[in-house]
Design a protein around this motif. Sequence first.
Motif, PDB file in Angstrom:
ATOM      1  N   TYR A 142       0.791  -1.226   0.000  1.00  0.00           N
ATOM      2  CA  TYR A 142       0.000   0.000   0.000  1.00  0.00           C
ATOM      3  C   TYR A 142       0.829   1.285   0.000  1.00  0.00           C
ATOM      4  O   TYR A 142       0.435   2.277  -0.625  1.00  0.00           O
ATOM      5  CB  TYR A 142      -1.022   0.009   1.143  1.00  0.00           C
ATOM      6  CG  TYR A 142      -0.443   0.208   2.529  1.00  0.00           C
ATOM      7  CD1 TYR A 142      -0.377   1.494   3.083  1.00  0.00           C
ATOM      8  CD2 TYR A 142       0.009  -0.855   3.283  1.00  0.00           C
ATOM      9  CE1 TYR A 142       0.141   1.688   4.343  1.00  0.00           C
ATOM     10  CE2 TYR A 142       0.521  -0.666   4.537  1.00  0.00           C
ATOM     11  CZ  TYR A 142       0.591   0.606   5.080  1.00  0.00           C
ATOM     12  OH  TYR A 142       1.103   0.804   6.332  1.00  0.00           O
ATOM     13  N   VAL A 193      -1.328   8.321   5.975  1.00  0.00           N
ATOM     14  CA  VAL A 193      -1.750   6.968   5.584  1.00  0.00           C
ATOM     15  C   VAL A 193      -1.130   5.943   6.530  1.00  0.00           C
ATOM     16  O   VAL A 193      -1.824   5.060   7.054  1.00  0.00           O
ATOM     17  CB  VAL A 193      -1.383   6.660   4.108  1.00  0.00           C
ATOM     18  CG1 VAL A 193      -1.601   5.187   3.790  1.00  0.00           C
ATOM     19  CG2 VAL A 193      -2.190   7.523   3.153  1.00  0.00           C
ATOM     20  N   VAL A 235      -3.285   3.579   9.127  1.00  0.00           N
ATOM     21  CA  VAL A 235      -3.286   2.113   9.013  1.00  0.00           C
ATOM     22  C   VAL A 235      -2.665   1.477  10.258  1.00  0.00           C
ATOM     23  O   VAL A 235      -3.216   0.538  10.836  1.00  0.00           O
ATOM     24  CB  VAL A 235      -2.532   1.662   7.738  1.00  0.00           C
ATOM     25  CG1 VAL A 235      -2.304   0.163   7.723  1.00  0.00           C
ATOM     26  CG2 VAL A 235      -3.302   2.099   6.492  1.00  0.00           C
ATOM     27  N   PRO A 244      -6.303   1.043   4.172  1.00  0.00           N
ATOM     28  CA  PRO A 244      -5.437   1.967   3.432  1.00  0.00           C
ATOM     29  C   PRO A 244      -6.215   2.971   2.586  1.00  0.00           C
ATOM     30  O   PRO A 244      -5.837   4.137   2.498  1.00  0.00           O
ATOM     31  CB  PRO A 244      -4.590   1.036   2.558  1.00  0.00           C
ATOM     32  CG  PRO A 244      -4.531  -0.242   3.326  1.00  0.00           C
ATOM     33  CD  PRO A 244      -5.890  -0.361   3.971  1.00  0.00           C
ATOM     34  N   LYS A 284      -6.062   6.968   3.025  1.00  0.00           N
ATOM     35  CA  LYS A 284      -5.646   7.770   1.874  1.00  0.00           C
ATOM     36  C   LYS A 284      -6.627   8.916   1.612  1.00  0.00           C
ATOM     37  O   LYS A 284      -6.224  10.042   1.333  1.00  0.00           O
ATOM     38  CB  LYS A 284      -5.534   6.866   0.638  1.00  0.00           C
ATOM     39  CG  LYS A 284      -5.179   7.561  -0.629  1.00  0.00           C
ATOM     40  CD  LYS A 284      -3.746   8.019  -0.627  1.00  0.00           C
ATOM     41  CE  LYS A 284      -3.344   8.487  -2.021  1.00  0.00           C
ATOM     42  NZ  LYS A 284      -2.009   9.019  -2.029  1.00  0.00           N
TER      43      LYS A 284
END
Length: 134
Positions: free
Chosen positions: A42, A95, A99, A106, A110
């Motif tokens: 990710y 991000v 997470v 993710p 984002k």
Amino acid sequence: MALEARGQTHSRIIPFFLVGALSSLVDIGLMYTCTTFFEVWYLYAAAFSYCCGIVVNYLANKYLTFHDTSTKTAVQFATFTAVSISCLIVNLGIVWLGVTFFALTPLLAKIIATCLAFLWSYHGQSRFTFRNAA
């Protein structure tokens, strides 16, 4: 004159937002595609997709938001990229925090990161990149 320029700068925030929404769709769509279909980690996917969004964002802002006719495109794109990279660092940090510490997906992290980076991006691009735009 300064008041007129200030009003002109503020009148560009809506087109800047719309261009940002377009480039965010490119960014988030590519991240989703890379992580879901190509199983890219990710953070790598977020960095790659953000860079693609930078190109879309620069071109659309140059011609649609700021109606810029400068021929110093290489220098201008370098400045745009520098401001965008600072936003990328903030974006990736948010991000990662979302997470790692808040157990967000993710994609949700984002989206939140993109929203938080918007104001710095507008300030930086209007002050540094397109400060001489008509």
